[in-house]
Design a protein around this motif. Structure first.
Motif, PDB file in Angstrom:
ATOM      1  N   LEU A  54      64.757  76.557  55.815  1.00 26.13           N
ATOM      2  CA  LEU A  54      65.732  75.851  56.537  1.00 26.13           C
ATOM      3  C   LEU A  54      64.627  74.458  56.632  1.00 26.13           C
ATOM      4  CD1 LEU A  54      67.476  77.624  59.257  1.00 26.13           C
ATOM      5  CD2 LEU A  54      68.107  77.429  56.816  1.00 26.13           C
ATOM      6  N   TYR A  56      63.309  71.603  58.925  1.00 30.51           N
ATOM      7  CA  TYR A  56      63.084  71.347  60.191  1.00 30.51           C
ATOM      8  C   TYR A  56      62.804  69.885  60.416  1.00 30.51           C
ATOM      9  CZ  TYR A  56      61.160  72.016  64.911  1.00 30.51           C
ATOM     10  OH  TYR A  56      61.016  71.845  66.251  1.00 30.51           O
ATOM     11  N   PRO A  57      63.592  69.421  61.502  1.00 25.35           N
ATOM     12  CA  PRO A  57      64.066  69.903  62.687  1.00 25.35           C
ATOM     13  C   PRO A  57      65.431  70.026  62.456  1.00 25.35           C
ATOM     14  CG  PRO A  57      63.592  67.512  63.199  1.00 25.35           C
ATOM     15  CD  PRO A  57      62.981  67.861  61.825  1.00 25.35           C
ATOM     16  N   LEU A  59      67.206  72.035  60.792  1.00 24.31           N
ATOM     17  CA  LEU A  59      67.709  73.421  60.347  1.00 24.31           C
ATOM     18  C   LEU A  59      68.954  73.749  59.551  1.00 24.31           C
ATOM     19  CD1 LEU A  59      67.063  74.946  63.995  1.00 24.31           C
ATOM     20  CD2 LEU A  59      65.385  74.858  62.011  1.00 24.31           C
ATOM     21  N   GLU A  60      68.621  72.431  58.633  1.00 25.49           N
ATOM     22  CA  GLU A  60      69.833  72.689  57.395  1.00 25.49           C
ATOM     23  C   GLU A  60      69.321  73.562  56.308  1.00 25.49           C
ATOM     24  OE1 GLU A  60      70.836  68.749  56.209  1.00 25.49           O
ATOM     25  OE2 GLU A  60      71.796  68.253  57.972  1.00 25.49           O
ATOM     26  N   CYS A 194      64.088  76.959  67.406  1.00 22.64           N
ATOM     27  CA  CYS A 194      65.065  77.185  66.466  1.00 22.64           C
ATOM     28  C   CYS A 194      66.342  77.572  66.906  1.00 22.64           C
ATOM     29  CB  CYS A 194      64.409  77.986  65.360  1.00 22.64           C
ATOM     30  SG  CYS A 194      63.049  77.319  64.472  1.00 22.64           S
ATOM     31  N   ARG A 196      69.997  77.516  68.259  1.00 21.31           N
ATOM     32  CA  ARG A 196      71.205  76.515  68.421  1.00 21.31           C
ATOM     33  C   ARG A 196      72.333  77.005  69.033  1.00 21.31           C
ATOM     34  NH1 ARG A 196      67.414  73.921  67.383  1.00 21.31           N
ATOM     35  NH2 ARG A 196      67.031  72.286  65.855  1.00 21.31           N
ATOM     36  N   GLU A 202      68.002  80.376  64.260  1.00 23.40           N
ATOM     37  CA  GLU A 202      68.606  79.919  63.054  1.00 23.40           C
ATOM     38  C   GLU A 202      68.000  80.568  61.786  1.00 23.40           C
ATOM     39  OE1 GLU A 202      71.930  77.876  62.727  1.00 23.40           O
ATOM     40  OE2 GLU A 202      71.633  79.296  64.327  1.00 23.40           O
ATOM     41  N   PRO A 203      66.650  80.531  61.640  1.00 29.19           N
ATOM     42  CA  PRO A 203      66.231  81.141  60.429  1.00 29.19           C
ATOM     43  C   PRO A 203      66.688  82.657  59.847  1.00 29.19           C
ATOM     44  CG  PRO A 203      64.665  79.675  61.198  1.00 29.19           C
ATOM     45  CD  PRO A 203      65.717  79.854  62.270  1.00 29.19           C
TER      46      PRO A 203
END
Length: 225
Positions: A54, A56-57, A59-60, A194, A196, A202-203
Protein backbone atom coordinates in the motif's frame (compact mmCIF):
# COMPACT_ATOMS: atom_id res chain seq x y z
CA UNK A 1 9.88 -37.66 11.51
CA UNK A 2 9.61 -34.00 12.52
CA UNK A 3 12.48 -32.92 14.75
CA UNK A 4 10.48 -30.60 17.00
CA UNK A 5 13.29 -30.09 19.50
CA UNK A 6 15.72 -29.09 16.74
CA UNK A 7 13.24 -26.56 15.33
CA UNK A 8 12.72 -25.05 18.78
CA UNK A 9 16.48 -24.72 19.16
CA UNK A 10 16.69 -23.08 15.74
CA UNK A 11 14.12 -20.52 16.85
CA UNK A 12 16.15 -19.72 19.96
CA UNK A 13 19.32 -19.27 17.91
CA UNK A 14 17.67 -17.17 15.20
CA UNK A 15 15.93 -14.99 17.79
CA UNK A 16 19.37 -13.60 18.63
CA UNK A 17 19.46 -12.08 15.14
CA UNK A 18 16.33 -10.00 15.77
CA UNK A 19 17.08 -6.28 15.95
CA UNK A 20 14.76 -4.80 18.55
CA UNK A 21 15.31 -1.12 17.87
CA UNK A 22 14.35 1.13 14.98
CA UNK A 23 16.68 0.59 12.05
CA UNK A 24 15.57 3.93 10.60
CA UNK A 25 15.82 7.59 11.58
CA UNK A 26 13.35 9.49 13.76
CA UNK A 27 12.19 11.36 10.63
CA UNK A 28 11.40 8.08 8.85
CA UNK A 29 8.29 8.21 6.67
CA UNK A 30 7.62 5.10 4.63
CA UNK A 31 6.64 5.39 0.99
CA UNK A 32 5.20 1.89 0.90
CA UNK A 33 3.86 -0.30 3.72
CA UNK A 34 3.11 -3.96 3.10
CA UNK A 35 0.82 -6.44 4.79
CA UNK A 36 1.44 -10.19 4.82
CA UNK A 37 -0.82 -13.10 5.70
CA UNK A 38 -1.00 -16.84 5.13
CA UNK A 39 -3.98 -19.09 4.55
CA UNK A 40 -4.38 -22.73 3.60
CA UNK A 41 -6.15 -24.50 0.75
CA UNK A 42 -6.92 -28.06 -0.30
CA UNK A 43 -7.68 -29.22 3.25
CA UNK A 44 -4.45 -27.65 4.51
CA UNK A 45 -2.15 -29.32 2.00
CA UNK A 46 -1.43 -26.08 0.13
CA UNK A 47 -0.06 -22.96 1.81
CA UNK A 48 -1.29 -19.68 0.29
CA UNK A 49 0.62 -16.49 1.16
CA UNK A 50 -0.44 -12.99 0.19
CA UNK A 51 1.63 -9.83 0.39
CA UNK A 52 0.00 -6.50 -0.41
CA UNK A 53 1.82 -3.20 -0.89
CA UNK A 54 0.00 0.00 0.00
CA UNK A 55 1.16 3.51 -0.74
CA UNK A 56 1.56 5.65 2.36
CA UNK A 57 -0.18 7.79 3.59
CA UNK A 58 -3.09 7.19 1.17
CA UNK A 59 -3.01 3.43 1.92
CA UNK A 60 -4.11 2.70 -1.63
CA UNK A 61 -3.28 -0.73 -3.01
CA UNK A 62 -0.44 -0.55 -5.54
CA UNK A 63 0.65 -4.19 -5.79
CA UNK A 64 -0.12 -7.62 -4.46
CA UNK A 65 1.42 -11.03 -4.95
CA UNK A 66 0.17 -14.49 -4.06
CA UNK A 67 2.28 -17.62 -3.72
CA UNK A 68 1.00 -21.17 -3.33
CA UNK A 69 3.30 -23.98 -2.26
CA UNK A 70 2.83 -27.49 -0.92
CA UNK A 71 2.52 -27.58 2.85
CA UNK A 72 5.99 -28.14 4.33
CA UNK A 73 5.05 -28.80 7.96
CA UNK A 74 1.87 -29.82 9.78
CA UNK A 75 0.49 -27.54 12.48
CA UNK A 76 2.63 -27.71 15.62
CA UNK A 77 1.96 -25.15 18.40
CA UNK A 78 4.81 -22.64 18.64
CA UNK A 79 6.33 -23.67 15.30
CA UNK A 80 3.85 -21.96 13.00
CA UNK A 81 6.52 -19.77 11.39
CA UNK A 82 8.21 -22.83 9.82
CA UNK A 83 4.85 -23.67 8.25
CA UNK A 84 4.27 -20.15 6.91
CA UNK A 85 7.58 -18.52 6.03
CA UNK A 86 8.36 -20.51 2.84
CA UNK A 87 5.19 -19.27 1.13
CA UNK A 88 5.76 -15.73 2.44
CA UNK A 89 9.28 -15.71 1.00
CA UNK A 90 7.95 -17.01 -2.32
CA UNK A 91 5.44 -14.13 -2.47
CA UNK A 92 8.14 -11.67 -1.37
CA UNK A 93 10.40 -12.68 -4.24
CA UNK A 94 7.60 -11.94 -6.72
CA UNK A 95 7.13 -8.31 -5.63
CA UNK A 96 8.29 -5.62 -8.05
CA UNK A 97 8.04 -2.95 -5.33
CA UNK A 98 10.03 -3.22 -2.11
CA UNK A 99 8.12 -1.80 0.88
CA UNK A 100 9.84 0.11 3.67
CA UNK A 101 7.89 -1.68 6.39
CA UNK A 102 5.90 -4.93 6.56
CA UNK A 103 3.07 -5.83 8.93
CA UNK A 104 2.67 -9.57 9.33
CA UNK A 105 -0.51 -11.26 10.53
CA UNK A 106 0.98 -13.14 13.48
CA UNK A 107 3.42 -12.82 16.34
CA UNK A 108 6.78 -11.11 16.36
CA UNK A 109 8.75 -11.53 19.60
CA UNK A 110 5.49 -12.20 21.51
CA UNK A 111 6.38 -15.86 21.29
CA UNK A 112 7.73 -18.33 23.88
CA UNK A 113 11.11 -18.36 22.11
CA UNK A 114 10.80 -14.75 20.88
CA UNK A 115 10.67 -15.81 17.25
CA UNK A 116 7.20 -15.75 15.73
CA UNK A 117 6.46 -15.53 12.02
CA UNK A 118 6.90 -11.73 11.84
CA UNK A 119 10.41 -12.06 13.29
CA UNK A 120 11.24 -15.13 11.18
CA UNK A 121 10.17 -13.40 7.97
CA UNK A 122 11.82 -10.11 8.96
CA UNK A 123 15.19 -11.72 9.62
CA UNK A 124 15.11 -13.70 6.37
CA UNK A 125 13.95 -10.77 4.23
CA UNK A 126 16.11 -8.27 6.16
CA UNK A 127 13.21 -5.82 6.38
CA UNK A 128 11.55 -3.95 9.28
CA UNK A 129 8.52 -6.00 10.36
CA UNK A 130 5.70 -5.72 12.87
CA UNK A 131 3.67 -8.62 14.26
CA UNK A 132 -0.08 -7.93 14.40
CA UNK A 133 -1.91 -10.86 15.97
CA UNK A 134 -5.57 -11.36 16.75
CA UNK A 135 -4.93 -13.55 19.78
CA UNK A 136 -2.37 -14.01 22.55
CA UNK A 137 0.22 -16.75 22.27
CA UNK A 138 2.09 -16.06 25.50
CA UNK A 139 2.48 -13.41 28.17
CA UNK A 140 0.06 -11.69 30.52
CA UNK A 141 -1.56 -8.25 30.55
CA UNK A 142 -3.97 -6.18 32.57
CA UNK A 143 -7.52 -5.60 31.39
CA UNK A 144 -7.60 -3.31 28.34
CA UNK A 145 -10.04 -0.38 28.52
CA UNK A 146 -13.02 -0.33 26.18
CA UNK A 147 -12.13 3.06 24.69
CA UNK A 148 -10.47 2.92 21.27
CA UNK A 149 -6.74 3.44 21.69
CA UNK A 150 -6.62 1.87 25.17
CA UNK A 151 -3.58 -0.33 25.65
CA UNK A 152 -1.66 -2.44 28.11
CA UNK A 153 1.87 -3.84 27.99
CA UNK A 154 2.14 -7.55 27.24
CA UNK A 155 4.62 -9.04 29.72
CA UNK A 156 6.32 -12.41 29.95
CA UNK A 157 8.74 -13.30 32.77
CA UNK A 158 9.36 -9.63 33.51
CA UNK A 159 10.02 -8.69 29.88
CA UNK A 160 7.75 -6.55 27.75
CA UNK A 161 7.13 -8.49 24.56
CA UNK A 162 4.37 -6.40 23.05
CA UNK A 163 1.38 -4.14 23.49
CA UNK A 164 -2.28 -5.10 23.66
CA UNK A 165 -4.22 -2.43 21.77
CA UNK A 166 -7.95 -1.78 21.58
CA UNK A 167 -7.98 -0.75 17.93
CA UNK A 168 -11.75 -0.43 17.69
CA UNK A 169 -14.52 -0.08 20.23
CA UNK A 170 -16.48 -3.27 20.96
CA UNK A 171 -13.82 -5.41 19.25
CA UNK A 172 -11.29 -7.74 20.81
CA UNK A 173 -7.86 -6.11 21.13
CA UNK A 174 -4.86 -6.70 18.88
CA UNK A 175 -1.55 -8.12 20.09
CA UNK A 176 1.23 -6.02 18.59
CA UNK A 177 4.89 -6.91 18.86
CA UNK A 178 8.07 -5.95 17.11
CA UNK A 179 9.17 -8.34 14.43
CA UNK A 180 12.58 -7.09 13.30
CA UNK A 181 14.32 -3.71 13.05
CA UNK A 182 11.41 -1.93 14.78
CA UNK A 183 10.97 -0.92 18.41
CA UNK A 184 7.79 -1.78 20.32
CA UNK A 185 6.80 1.91 20.47
CA UNK A 186 7.26 2.34 16.71
CA UNK A 187 5.37 -0.88 16.04
CA UNK A 188 2.31 0.48 17.85
CA UNK A 189 2.70 3.91 16.26
CA UNK A 190 2.69 2.57 12.71
CA UNK A 191 -0.20 0.23 13.36
CA UNK A 192 -2.23 3.22 14.59
CA UNK A 193 -1.19 5.28 11.56
CA UNK A 194 -2.66 2.59 9.32
CA UNK A 195 -6.06 2.35 11.02
CA UNK A 196 -9.04 3.41 8.92
CA UNK A 197 -12.02 2.58 11.12
CA UNK A 198 -11.67 -1.20 11.14
CA UNK A 199 -10.28 -3.53 13.78
CA UNK A 200 -7.25 -4.35 11.62
CA UNK A 201 -4.75 -1.87 10.17
CA UNK A 202 -5.20 -1.59 6.40
CA UNK A 203 -2.10 -3.59 5.35
CA UNK A 204 -3.23 -6.56 7.45
CA UNK A 205 -6.89 -6.15 6.50
CA UNK A 206 -6.02 -6.32 2.80
CA UNK A 207 -3.57 -9.18 3.20
CA UNK A 208 -6.04 -11.14 5.32
CA UNK A 209 -8.80 -10.67 2.77
CA UNK A 210 -6.64 -11.69 -0.19
CA UNK A 211 -5.03 -14.63 1.58
CA UNK A 212 -8.49 -15.86 2.56
CA UNK A 213 -9.75 -15.34 -1.00
CA UNK A 214 -12.74 -13.26 0.12
CA UNK A 215 -14.99 -12.02 -2.74
CA UNK A 216 -15.01 -8.35 -1.67
CA UNK A 217 -11.22 -8.10 -1.84
CA UNK A 218 -11.10 -9.95 -5.17
CA UNK A 219 -13.49 -7.37 -6.63
CA UNK A 220 -11.56 -4.46 -5.06
CA UNK A 221 -8.26 -5.76 -6.46
CA UNK A 222 -9.66 -5.75 -9.97
CA UNK A 223 -10.87 -2.16 -9.53
CA UNK A 224 -7.70 -0.78 -7.96
CA UNK A 225 -5.10 -2.40 -10.21
Amino acid sequence: MIKTKALCQEQIEKSRQVIRHDAFSTSFTPKFIAGADVGFEESGTVTRAAIVVLQYPSLELVEYQIARIDMVLPYIPGLLSFREYPALMAAWQKLSLRPDLVMVDGQGIAHPRRFGVASHFGVLADIPTIGVAKSRLCGEHALVGEIQGSRQPLMDHGEQIGVVLRSKKRCKPLYISLGHKVSIDSAVFWVEQCMRGYKLPEPIRWADGIASNRPFFKQSMQKNL
